[in-house]
Enzyme design. Sequence first.
Site, mmCIF file in Angstrom:
data_model
loop_
_atom_site.group_PDB
_atom_site.id
_atom_site.type_symbol
_atom_site.label_atom_id
_atom_site.label_comp_id
_atom_site.label_asym_id
_atom_site.label_seq_id
_atom_site.Cartn_x
_atom_site.Cartn_y
_atom_site.Cartn_z
ATOM 1 N N LYS A 206 0.843 -1.204 0.000
ATOM 2 C CA LYS A 206 0.000 0.000 0.000
ATOM 3 C C LYS A 206 0.879 1.256 0.000
ATOM 4 O O LYS A 206 0.558 2.241 -0.666
ATOM 5 C CB LYS A 206 -0.942 -0.027 1.202
ATOM 6 C CG LYS A 206 -1.954 -1.179 1.096
ATOM 7 C CD LYS A 206 -2.634 -1.486 2.405
ATOM 8 C CE LYS A 206 -3.633 -2.630 2.279
ATOM 9 N NZ LYS A 206 -4.130 -3.129 3.552
ATOM 10 N N GLY A 303 -12.787 -5.544 4.531
ATOM 11 C CA GLY A 303 -14.121 -6.087 4.786
ATOM 12 C C GLY A 303 -14.976 -6.058 3.540
ATOM 13 O O GLY A 303 -14.726 -5.308 2.606
HETATM 14 P P1 NAP Z 1 -11.040 -14.233 -1.336
HETATM 15 O O1 NAP Z 1 -12.095 -14.109 -0.300
HETATM 16 O O2 NAP Z 1 -9.994 -15.259 -1.167
HETATM 17 O O3 NAP Z 1 -11.776 -14.453 -2.737
HETATM 18 C C1 NAP Z 1 -11.089 -14.722 -3.912
HETATM 19 C C2 NAP Z 1 -12.110 -15.166 -4.959
HETATM 20 O O4 NAP Z 1 -11.441 -15.298 -6.198
HETATM 21 C C3 NAP Z 1 -12.778 -16.502 -4.678
HETATM 22 O O5 NAP Z 1 -14.103 -16.444 -5.124
HETATM 23 C C4 NAP Z 1 -11.974 -17.477 -5.563
HETATM 24 O O6 NAP Z 1 -12.733 -18.578 -5.991
HETATM 25 C C5 NAP Z 1 -11.681 -16.606 -6.750
HETATM 26 N N1 NAP Z 1 -10.458 -17.005 -7.464
HETATM 27 C C6 NAP Z 1 -9.191 -16.993 -7.020
HETATM 28 N N2 NAP Z 1 -8.354 -17.410 -7.977
HETATM 29 C C7 NAP Z 1 -9.115 -17.716 -9.037
HETATM 30 C C8 NAP Z 1 -8.861 -18.219 -10.354
HETATM 31 N N3 NAP Z 1 -7.606 -18.490 -10.719
HETATM 32 N N4 NAP Z 1 -9.884 -18.396 -11.182
HETATM 33 C C9 NAP Z 1 -11.153 -18.115 -10.811
HETATM 34 N N5 NAP Z 1 -11.474 -17.637 -9.599
HETATM 35 C C10 NAP Z 1 -10.466 -17.448 -8.717
HETATM 36 O O7 NAP Z 1 -10.264 -12.824 -1.514
HETATM 37 P P2 NAP Z 1 -10.781 -11.375 -1.104
HETATM 38 O O8 NAP Z 1 -10.513 -11.162 0.341
HETATM 39 O O9 NAP Z 1 -12.127 -11.172 -1.619
HETATM 40 O O10 NAP Z 1 -9.700 -10.456 -1.870
HETATM 41 C C11 NAP Z 1 -9.806 -10.247 -3.249
HETATM 42 C C12 NAP Z 1 -8.840 -9.116 -3.652
HETATM 43 O O11 NAP Z 1 -9.202 -7.922 -2.966
HETATM 44 C C13 NAP Z 1 -7.375 -9.349 -3.302
HETATM 45 O O12 NAP Z 1 -6.576 -8.772 -4.298
HETATM 46 C C14 NAP Z 1 -7.195 -8.584 -1.994
HETATM 47 O O13 NAP Z 1 -5.862 -8.166 -1.770
HETATM 48 C C15 NAP Z 1 -8.075 -7.394 -2.245
HETATM 49 N N6 NAP Z 1 -8.572 -6.722 -1.056
HETATM 50 C C16 NAP Z 1 -9.220 -7.430 -0.109
HETATM 51 C C17 NAP Z 1 -9.732 -6.779 0.999
HETATM 52 C C18 NAP Z 1 -10.510 -7.532 2.038
HETATM 53 O O14 NAP Z 1 -11.016 -6.913 2.960
HETATM 54 N N7 NAP Z 1 -10.635 -8.840 1.937
HETATM 55 C C19 NAP Z 1 -9.547 -5.393 1.147
HETATM 56 C C20 NAP Z 1 -8.898 -4.684 0.139
HETATM 57 C C21 NAP Z 1 -8.400 -5.364 -0.958
HETATM 58 P P3 NAP Z 1 -12.838 -19.939 -5.147
HETATM 59 O O15 NAP Z 1 -13.451 -19.565 -3.833
HETATM 60 O O16 NAP Z 1 -13.720 -20.789 -5.985
HETATM 61 O O17 NAP Z 1 -11.423 -20.421 -5.000
HETATM 62 N N1 HSE Z 2 -5.196 -7.761 5.420
HETATM 63 C C1 HSE Z 2 -5.516 -6.369 5.270
HETATM 64 C C2 HSE Z 2 -5.604 -5.703 6.640
HETATM 65 C C3 HSE Z 2 -6.835 -6.143 4.567
HETATM 66 O O1 HSE Z 2 -5.522 -6.364 7.667
HETATM 67 O O2 HSE Z 2 -5.745 -4.485 6.665
HETATM 68 C C4 HSE Z 2 -6.722 -6.263 3.086
HETATM 69 O O3 HSE Z 2 -5.975 -5.198 2.571
#
Ligand code: NAP
Ligand code: HSE
Length: 428
Positions: A206, A303
């Site tokens: 970040k 989130g």
């Molecule tokens: P996640 O819960 O692990 O979800 C990832 C999703 O992508 C799942 O539905 C997974 O499918 C699918 N996926 C992964 N690889 C794939 C592939 N090769 N082909 C097709 N589908 C695929 O991740 P997330 O937390 O939502 O995060 C997603 C992105 O947002 C990341 O880049 C993360 O850094 C960013 N982000 C997340 C947050 C947060 O709060 N979580 C905040 C800011 C940014 P399956 O379940 O079927 O494997």
């Molecule tokens: N893992 C991160 C945090 C959220 O704890 O802030 C995704 O960017």
Amino acid sequence: MKEQINVALLGLGTVGTGVYKILQMQKEDMIPKLGCTVQVKKILVRNIEKAAKKVEDPSVLTNDWNSIVNDPDIDIVVEVMGGLNPAGTYIREALQAGKNVVTANKDLIAAEGHELLQIAGELKKDLMFEAAVAGGIPLIRPLKQCLQGNHIETVMGIVNGTTNFILTKMTFEGMEFGEALALAQELGYAEADPTADIEGLDAARKVAIMSSLAFHTKVTFDDVYTEGITKITAKDIRYAKEMGCRIKLLGVAKDTPEGVEAAVYPMLVPEQHPLASVNDSFNAVFVHGDAVDDAMFYGRGAGELPTGSAIVGDIFDVVRNINWDCTGRIGCTCYKNLAIKDAKEVSNKYYIRLKCEDRFGVLAAVTSIFGCHKVSIEQMIQKRKTENTAELVVVTEAVKDKHMRASLEAISHLEVITEIASVIRVAE
Ligand code: NAP
Ligand code: HSE
């Protein structure tokens, strides 16, 4: 003007589900807001059965990328699957196929963002990534647009919610690091493998993105000097409190005449500093510009719905750009080529906790070494004394990292020093 803009989501995990839900919640407002509707036409997942429970119409689910990239009706690809590959390949292919892209992928943007923005710019397509830094907090758009009338000198913030939650529990409930980490995992803040959070890697990604935007120059993940919070103890947090400070994991980026400083490390922050009172899993980023002076952005850095909020904001912006025929309006803003300052040349004040033998000459030996290495001492406190050992806390004036390292190396060879227990930077 299109009456309907079609979106494909790549991924339906935490963030993808948030985007899907918000687009449902916003349905009634789309026409008055945008003059058109936004429809999720396809969702790429690996496991269709698992994802089917999350959507109204499972026929939108696919595990065939080609059915998305080759569909001429899809206007915007929203990449929320994470990781460098295949996400990077899909984004390149989507842009080449004439689609606009929104992503939350900080890993990818911190490593390859410049190249991807270059491609989007050449093709006059949008590549937006508001969710990649500090989740729901608007920060990319302020840096890229609202604050353009500034020379930004400093960007400093708490950009990882998991570590802020851990440090908050250590501060207010006296927990040790391991206990607070276990609680963060139990509550779903920290992942099963928490390395990227606790070692500062997530925050470093970040910082790379924020400093590139703030200083208009290329800063990548590898340019960010990184230390995590695994060595912070409840005792250091208590001693910091006694000195009127909190310990926070900070991302710090400065534009200096010798180059860009970009780092992530735990720091003692004076209680009066606005970042000191940012607790639990909240994020906050403090920006100083020559015109705006100080500005601070605060909110939820992660989130389902907070992150989805940032992505839907990007989608709506792209929708407007499509309908006004001005996609690619704001591309890469890195028009400078600034040097990255070597972390060893960066100056900070330091808090050092030493365990030593309790006998005459110890203070003299320690201060003499600091003096020889150009380290000036601001405070020196004997915290605790047992039978033969004592504990010293030294707070230095600002000193270059290389001089601090050299003095600590020399101090570690002193016979009277039993342990250099902690070395933590102090924010001014
Ligand atoms: P996640 O819960 O692990 O979800 C990832 C999703 O992508 C799942 O539905 C997974 O499918 C699918 N996926 C992964 N690889 C794939 C592939 N090769 N082909 C097709 N589908 C695929 O991740 P997330 O937390 O939502 O995060 C997603 C992105 O947002 C990341 O880049 C993360 O850094 C960013 N982000 C997340 C947050 C947060 O709060 N979580 C905040 C800011 C940014 P399956 O379940 O079927 O494997
Ligand atoms: N893992 C991160 C945090 C959220 O704890 O802030 C995704 O960017």
